[in-house]
Design an enzyme around this catalytic site. Structure first.
Site, mmCIF file in Angstrom:
data_model
loop_
_atom_site.group_PDB
_atom_site.id
_atom_site.type_symbol
_atom_site.label_atom_id
_atom_site.label_comp_id
_atom_site.label_asym_id
_atom_site.label_seq_id
_atom_site.Cartn_x
_atom_site.Cartn_y
_atom_site.Cartn_z
ATOM 1 N N GLU A 195 -3.265 7.106 8.403
ATOM 2 C CA GLU A 195 -4.223 7.551 7.758
ATOM 3 C C GLU A 195 -5.160 7.847 8.574
ATOM 4 O O GLU A 195 -5.894 7.141 9.298
ATOM 5 C CB GLU A 195 -4.842 6.101 6.842
ATOM 6 C CG GLU A 195 -4.697 6.035 5.544
ATOM 7 C CD GLU A 195 -5.238 5.320 4.411
ATOM 8 O OE1 GLU A 195 -6.138 4.670 4.713
ATOM 9 O OE2 GLU A 195 -4.870 4.535 3.616
ATOM 10 N N HIS A 250 -14.294 -5.337 7.030
ATOM 11 C CA HIS A 250 -14.612 -4.521 6.803
ATOM 12 C C HIS A 250 -13.840 -5.524 5.327
ATOM 13 O O HIS A 250 -13.276 -5.327 4.356
ATOM 14 C CB HIS A 250 -12.725 -4.084 6.724
ATOM 15 C CG HIS A 250 -12.924 -3.072 7.684
ATOM 16 N ND1 HIS A 250 -13.604 -2.213 7.674
ATOM 17 C CD2 HIS A 250 -12.179 -3.265 9.098
ATOM 18 C CE1 HIS A 250 -13.137 -1.313 8.812
ATOM 19 N NE2 HIS A 250 -12.306 -2.081 9.523
ATOM 20 N N ARG A 271 -5.697 -7.714 -10.033
ATOM 21 C CA ARG A 271 -6.120 -8.895 -10.371
ATOM 22 C C ARG A 271 -7.769 -9.017 -11.079
ATOM 23 O O ARG A 271 -8.138 -7.780 -10.672
ATOM 24 C CB ARG A 271 -6.234 -9.683 -8.907
ATOM 25 C CG ARG A 271 -7.218 -9.145 -8.273
ATOM 26 C CD ARG A 271 -7.238 -10.911 -6.728
ATOM 27 N NE ARG A 271 -7.597 -9.658 -5.742
ATOM 28 C CZ ARG A 271 -8.266 -9.350 -5.021
ATOM 29 N NH1 ARG A 271 -9.482 -8.919 -6.254
ATOM 30 N NH2 ARG A 271 -8.252 -8.677 -3.958
ATOM 31 N N LYS A 327 0.693 -0.930 0.016
ATOM 32 C CA LYS A 327 -0.314 -0.196 -0.263
ATOM 33 C C LYS A 327 0.651 1.044 -0.138
ATOM 34 O O LYS A 327 0.558 2.427 -0.675
ATOM 35 C CB LYS A 327 -0.836 0.323 1.130
ATOM 36 C CG LYS A 327 -1.834 -1.117 0.884
ATOM 37 C CD LYS A 327 -2.427 -0.772 2.590
ATOM 38 C CE LYS A 327 -3.705 -1.687 2.689
ATOM 39 N NZ LYS A 327 -4.955 -2.788 1.180
HETATM 40 P P1 ADP Z 1 -7.834 -4.325 2.158
HETATM 41 O O1 ADP Z 1 -6.343 -4.828 1.226
HETATM 42 O O2 ADP Z 1 -7.623 -5.566 3.785
HETATM 43 O O3 ADP Z 1 -8.989 -4.597 1.346
HETATM 44 P P2 ADP Z 1 -8.731 -1.143 1.959
HETATM 45 O O4 ADP Z 1 -7.562 -0.617 2.037
HETATM 46 O O5 ADP Z 1 -8.503 -1.698 0.573
HETATM 47 O O6 ADP Z 1 -7.864 -2.921 2.560
HETATM 48 O O7 ADP Z 1 -9.741 -0.395 3.050
HETATM 49 C C1 ADP Z 1 -10.620 -2.226 3.449
HETATM 50 C C2 ADP Z 1 -11.759 -1.615 3.940
HETATM 51 O O8 ADP Z 1 -11.778 -1.095 5.253
HETATM 52 C C3 ADP Z 1 -12.477 -0.100 2.959
HETATM 53 O O9 ADP Z 1 -13.337 -0.672 2.093
HETATM 54 C C4 ADP Z 1 -13.276 0.192 4.359
HETATM 55 O O10 ADP Z 1 -14.253 -0.294 4.432
HETATM 56 C C5 ADP Z 1 -12.055 0.305 5.060
HETATM 57 N N1 ADP Z 1 -11.028 1.357 6.212
HETATM 58 C C6 ADP Z 1 -9.558 1.091 4.910
HETATM 59 N N2 ADP Z 1 -8.736 2.815 4.410
HETATM 60 C C7 ADP Z 1 -10.284 3.356 5.950
HETATM 61 C C8 ADP Z 1 -10.164 4.732 6.419
HETATM 62 N N3 ADP Z 1 -8.591 5.191 5.875
HETATM 63 N N4 ADP Z 1 -10.536 5.219 7.064
HETATM 64 C C9 ADP Z 1 -12.570 4.407 7.281
HETATM 65 N N5 ADP Z 1 -12.318 2.998 6.382
HETATM 66 C C10 ADP Z 1 -11.129 3.085 6.022
#
Ligand code: ADP
Length: 501
Positions: free
Chosen positions: A202, A237, A294, A118
């Protein structure tokens, strides 16, 4: 350009079937691989050839790179499609495939590497004008400095593992006094789950929507987007309901997000199908989250609103063909919703459920698509992801897609394991969902297991049907010559509708 004549699908379940079907339509020969636990799985029978690659645990079968490459050589395979999960985002595997003179149906190993982290992804994207969630741009080394950044952006904040995925490796910190404890946990979780302790901060967006853009890029530098998917209905999540288009964005935001997604893809020289994920705040500001390199689980909703077969495009791109359409030629039409049917118990905190599919009857009819990899009588193995199927509907507009989904869920009969279908039925009828106000907190905020009190088991249902039919006959003893009316099972779904409205 290299014509692909034979594909090995390095996956199982619904996604293996999904890829095999398109390959067959393209007259490409297919090879399936399977573990000892999957001997009777549909993908094994569907492929032209199938090879057992090892025992049930994925580390010894679906992740057994050496064995998979051996199979390719023995069977004269030209290309490997990794599906999602397993080896799909493994840069080392993609590299080995190329070194073995085979085609990896996906992006370059370098692009997988960059977007797999990331932090590296944010770093690559920072060369373009792409909005990012406020936070630290590199791994935290100095805690005091990190605390300073956290209080500057304001609590609550999120600590994230750079190598995280699948909703794991995230910790919310509500206030500064919790910072150290959560930081310790985040780092040790990141090391134990991903073998990489790098974490960053974040801002925690409190009422977020998850919106992502599907992109396609060829090997000649052309990149286009295929609009967005809204994936805010999640548990832990992780997504359970997805739809396209999103009810939350305007055409202007769509265009802007699409442009950003193309830039993210450009930042790592991307080709193949990919997904750029964004988070949308209450004021409709969007921020780049990460890119998945992917084919995504929820890709069918995009296929239905664009009419484009994404797997077919991935194969063309891997053959070196230029994209056959331009951005201006793409138009979205209608509305599509997907619900993920997991073998999980929504009444018990969505814990995975295992068992035998005693009864398994798919819904059918206009606007209904089921992508699955199981059949009646099959065991659900404990070794793999508990997703049984994806149920997808398509309508002229959102209301129609929702109505079709409610009808299709009611037609879907699964017994032997608990599934997320009852939760999805609840979602489809909830005002927060139908109005479009929902965000990623929907399940936590609005769902309680008691809403599932209608979940009768199959035996109770059959008994209820018999009693109701009997009572009907009792009520109309002198019905000779009249039209026979049958009242079927007291539907578990209707019980819920009555109790809620
Ligand atoms: P992963 O790679 O585990 O899927 P992501 O960064 O894509 O992680 O985040 C997955 C989920 O977590 C998002 O869809 C959202 O629901 C929550 N999320 C991620 N970052 C944030 C943030 N900064 N604030 C609030 N929710 C977040």
């Amino acid at each position: 350009m290299t014509e692909i004549k034979k594909i090995l699908v390095a996956n199982r379940g619904e996604i293996a079937m999904r890829i095999l079907r398109t390959a067959r339509e393209m007259n490409i020969a297919t090879v399936a691989i399977f573990s000892e636990a999957d001997r009777n799985a549909p993908h094994v029978r569907y492929a032209d050839e199938a090879v057992c690659v090892g025992p049930a645990p994925s580390s010894e079968s679906y992740l057994n790179t050496k064995k998979i490459l051996e199979v390719c050589h023995h069977l004269n395979v030209d290309a490997i499609h990794p599906g999602y999960g397993f080896l799909s985002e493994n840069a080392e595997f993609a590299r080995k495939v190329e070194e073995a003179n085979l085609i990896f149906i996906g992006p370059s190993p370098e692009a997988i590497e960059i977007m797999g982290s990331k932090l590296a992804a944010k770093q690559a994207a920072s060369h373009y004008n792409i909005p990012m969630v406020p936070g630290t741009a590199s791994a935290i080394e100095d805690r005091e400095e990190a605390k300073r950044v956290a209080s500057e952006i304001g609590y609550p904040i999120l600590i994230k593992a750079s190598a995280g995925g699948g909703g794991k490796g995230m910790r919310i910190v509500e206030k500064e006094t919790e910072f150290d404890e959560q930081m310790d946990r985040a780092v040790s979780e990141a090391i134990s789950s991903f073998g990489d302790g790098a974490v960053f901060i974040e801002k925690y967006i409190t009422s977020p929507k998850h919106i992502e853009i599907q992109i396609l890029g060829d090997q000649h530098g052309n990149i286009i987007h295929l609009f967005e998917r809204e994936c805010s209905i999640q548990r832990r999540h992780q997504k359970v309901v997805e739809e396209a288009p999103s009810i939350s964005i305007t055409p202007a935001i769509r265009e802007d997000m699409g442009r950003c997604a193309i830039d993210v893809a450009r930042s790592c020289g991307y080709y193949g199908a990919g997904t750029v994920e964004f988070i949308l705040d209450e004021n409709k500001n969007f921020y780049f989250l990460e890119m998945n390199t992917r084919l995504q689980v929820e890709h069918p909703v995009t296929e239905l609103i664009t009419g484009i077969d994404l797997v077919k495009q991935m194969i063309f791109i891997a053959e070196g063909k230029p994209l056959a359409f331009k951005q201006e030629e793409l138009h979205l039409k209608g509305h599509s919703i997907e619900v993920r049917v997991y073998a999980e118990d929504p009444a018990n905190n969505f814990l995975p459920d295992v068992g035998t599919l005693r009864r398994y009857i798919r819904p059918q009819g206009n606007g209904v698509r089921v992508d699955d990899g199981f059949e009646e009588g099959m065991e659900i193995p404990i070794y793999y992801d508990p997703m049984l199927a994806k149920l997808i509907t398509y309508g002229q507009n959102r209301e129609e897609a929702i109505q079709k989904m409610i009808r299709a869920i009611e037609e879907y009969h699964i017994s032997g394991v608990q599934t997320t279908l009852s939760f999805c039925h609840f979602v489809m009828q909830h005002e927060e969902f139908t109005s479009g106000r929902f965000d990623t907190n929907f399940a936590n905020r609005f769902f309680h297991p008691e809403y599932l009190n209608f979940t009768q088991n199959e035996t109770e249902k059959e008994l209820a049907a018999m009693i109701s039919a009997y009572l009907m006959r009792q009520k109309t003893p002198h019905n000779a010559g009249q039209t026979e009316v049958q009242t079927h099972s007291i539907s578990k779904w209707k019980t819920q509708r009555l109790s809620r409205h």
